[in-house]
Motif scaffolding. Structure first.
Motif, PDB file in Angstrom:
ATOM      1  N   GLY A 219       0.989  -1.264   0.373  1.00 27.00           N
ATOM      2  CA  GLY A 219       0.296  -0.138   0.016  1.00 27.00           C
ATOM      3  C   GLY A 219       0.857   1.733  -0.069  1.00 27.00           C
ATOM      4  N   PHE A 220       0.095   2.311  -0.340  1.00 31.67           N
ATOM      5  CA  PHE A 220       1.022   3.724  -0.335  1.00 31.67           C
ATOM      6  C   PHE A 220       2.488   3.627  -0.911  1.00 31.67           C
ATOM      7  CE2 PHE A 220      -3.031   4.107   2.482  1.00 31.67           C
ATOM      8  CZ  PHE A 220      -2.758   4.653   1.782  1.00 31.67           C
ATOM      9  N   SER A 221       2.686   3.858  -2.309  1.00 28.51           N
ATOM     10  CA  SER A 221       4.017   3.367  -2.806  1.00 28.51           C
ATOM     11  C   SER A 221       4.296   4.786  -2.906  1.00 28.51           C
ATOM     12  CB  SER A 221       3.830   3.336  -4.184  1.00 28.51           C
ATOM     13  OG  SER A 221       2.945   3.018  -4.993  1.00 28.51           O
ATOM     14  N   ALA A 222       3.999   5.994  -2.686  1.00 28.20           N
ATOM     15  CA  ALA A 222       4.040   6.884  -3.139  1.00 28.20           C
ATOM     16  C   ALA A 222       4.052   7.496  -1.477  1.00 28.20           C
ATOM     17  CB  ALA A 222       4.010   7.685  -3.974  1.00 28.20           C
ATOM     18  N   LEU A 223       5.282   8.175  -0.558  1.00 27.18           N
ATOM     19  CA  LEU A 223       4.788   9.107   0.448  1.00 27.18           C
ATOM     20  C   LEU A 223       4.280  10.566   0.186  1.00 27.18           C
ATOM     21  CD1 LEU A 223       6.505   6.302   3.048  1.00 27.18           C
ATOM     22  CD2 LEU A 223       4.300   6.927   2.683  1.00 27.18           C
ATOM     23  N   ASP A 224       4.393  10.855  -0.907  1.00 30.11           N
ATOM     24  CA  ASP A 224       4.258  12.228  -0.711  1.00 30.11           C
ATOM     25  C   ASP A 224       2.497  13.116  -0.944  1.00 30.11           C
ATOM     26  OD1 ASP A 224       2.554  12.682  -3.464  1.00 30.11           O
ATOM     27  OD2 ASP A 224       4.162  11.751  -3.943  1.00 30.11           O
ATOM     28  N   PHE A 225       2.347  13.959  -0.418  1.00 24.79           N
ATOM     29  CA  PHE A 225       1.126  14.771  -0.147  1.00 24.79           C
ATOM     30  C   PHE A 225       0.493  15.411  -1.244  1.00 24.79           C
ATOM     31  CE2 PHE A 225       3.555  14.916   4.296  1.00 24.79           C
ATOM     32  CZ  PHE A 225       3.264  14.218   4.645  1.00 24.79           C
ATOM     33  N   SER A 226       0.769  15.159  -2.396  1.00 22.25           N
ATOM     34  CA  SER A 226       0.349  15.608  -3.788  1.00 22.25           C
ATOM     35  C   SER A 226      -0.914  15.737  -3.798  1.00 22.25           C
ATOM     36  CB  SER A 226       1.104  14.637  -4.267  1.00 22.25           C
ATOM     37  OG  SER A 226       0.217  13.655  -4.710  1.00 22.25           O
TER      38      SER A 226
END
Length: 293
Positions: A219-226
């Motif tokens: 889960g959540f392979s990207a940890l940015d807040f875009s």
């Protein structure tokens, strides 16, 4: 018209599980025209055309959806953090929590490898556990080597649709394998029979584990807040969300504003200082990102 849940998507086919059977379905052309993609986890209606084959005709409203991994209608996200190797990080844990809270999904925190800690390290970890529990989170400390721990962990999966997130080095697959060895063996066999090799499409799948469904993908392979705006961030911190009504100014971002209830709570140790520090850090990250066009 039969209804079911999509449990796997692969190469343009959607595998729909009904109460007693699995159907291989295609999406109707109308979805492409409307730019709608059926997702694993979707509840759908479908037409049966041949034995165990059909066309999806309707996608029911979703309670939530993720982009990475592409999955819908999740009831909980389990964040697996490591107590040691890699070192436990409240910053990383809070990044995961913000992303999960922003999607309206219930987060549960699992902290593994507690058997490798000294007494002092374990006491420190239990202090962090108490902080997160006081905020309202479920936090479980466990060791994969202790059968009673694993039985307790398994209980969280029953009747839930779960996505598992966590820092690299935790080993999401080995975590599922420890809970349910049959699940990954079954998945490996399916992958083999489908000829899924290095160059074939990666797919998302819900696998049955302990009377629940678990997404067989990190889960959540990207940890940015875009996808999160500055004004929304405070709602991803439950302790800030509770206090914001007591600030003097509406629209207070709890950073530099005067008579802020959140800042007062942090100064008086009512909320953990490191959580407030992470909130300010994440807020600055969102405020300084490049605009999207």
């Amino acid at each position: 018209m039969p209804e079911g849940r999509i449990v796997k998507a692969l190469s343009g086919f959607y595998y729909v599980q009904t109460t007693d059977d699995l159907f291989q379905c295609k999406g109707r052309g109308v979805f492409r025209k409307k730019n709608i993609t059926p997702l694993v986890g979707d509840f759908v209606s479908f037409d049966i055309r041949e034995e165990k084959e059909g066309y999806i005709t309707e996608i029911k409203p979703r309670t939530n959806e993720l982009i990475r991994p592409p999955i819908a209608n999740i009831t909980q996200a389990i964040i697996v953090s490591s107590a040691i190797m890699p070192e436990f990080s409240t910053t990383l844990l809070d990044r995961f929590l913000v992303l999960i809270e922003a999607k309206g999904i219930t987060p549960i925190i699992f902290i593994s490898k507690t058997d490798l800690l000294t007494k002092e390290q374990l006491d420190t970890l239990k202090n962090y556990q108490a902080d997160y529990v006081s905020i309202g989170y479920h936090v479980e400390l466990f060791s994969a080597k202790v059968p009673q721990d694993m039985d307790r962990i398994k209980g969280y999966l029953k009747d839930q649709v779960t996505v598992i997130a966590g820092q690299s080095g935790v080993g999401k697959s080995s975590f599922i394998n420890t809970i349910s060895p049959d699940a990954l063996i079954k998945t490996a066999d399916i992958s083999k029979s489908l000829g899924r090799g290095k160059h074939t499409t990666r797919h998302v799948e819900l696998i049955e584990v302990n009377d629940g469904l678990v997404a067989d993908t990190p889960g959540f392979s990207a940890l940015d807040f875009s996808e999160i705006e500055a004004e929304e961030l405070m709602n991803c911190f439950p302790e800030i969300r509770e206090l914001k009504e007591h600030c003097k100014f509406r629209g207070c971002l709890h950073a530099k504003e005067p008579k802020c209830a959140v800042k007062e709570a942090e100064e008086n140790d009512i909320i953990p200082k490191y959580r407030y520090k992470h909130y300010i850090s994440f807020l600055e990250e969102i405020q300084t990102r490049k605009p999207r066009y």
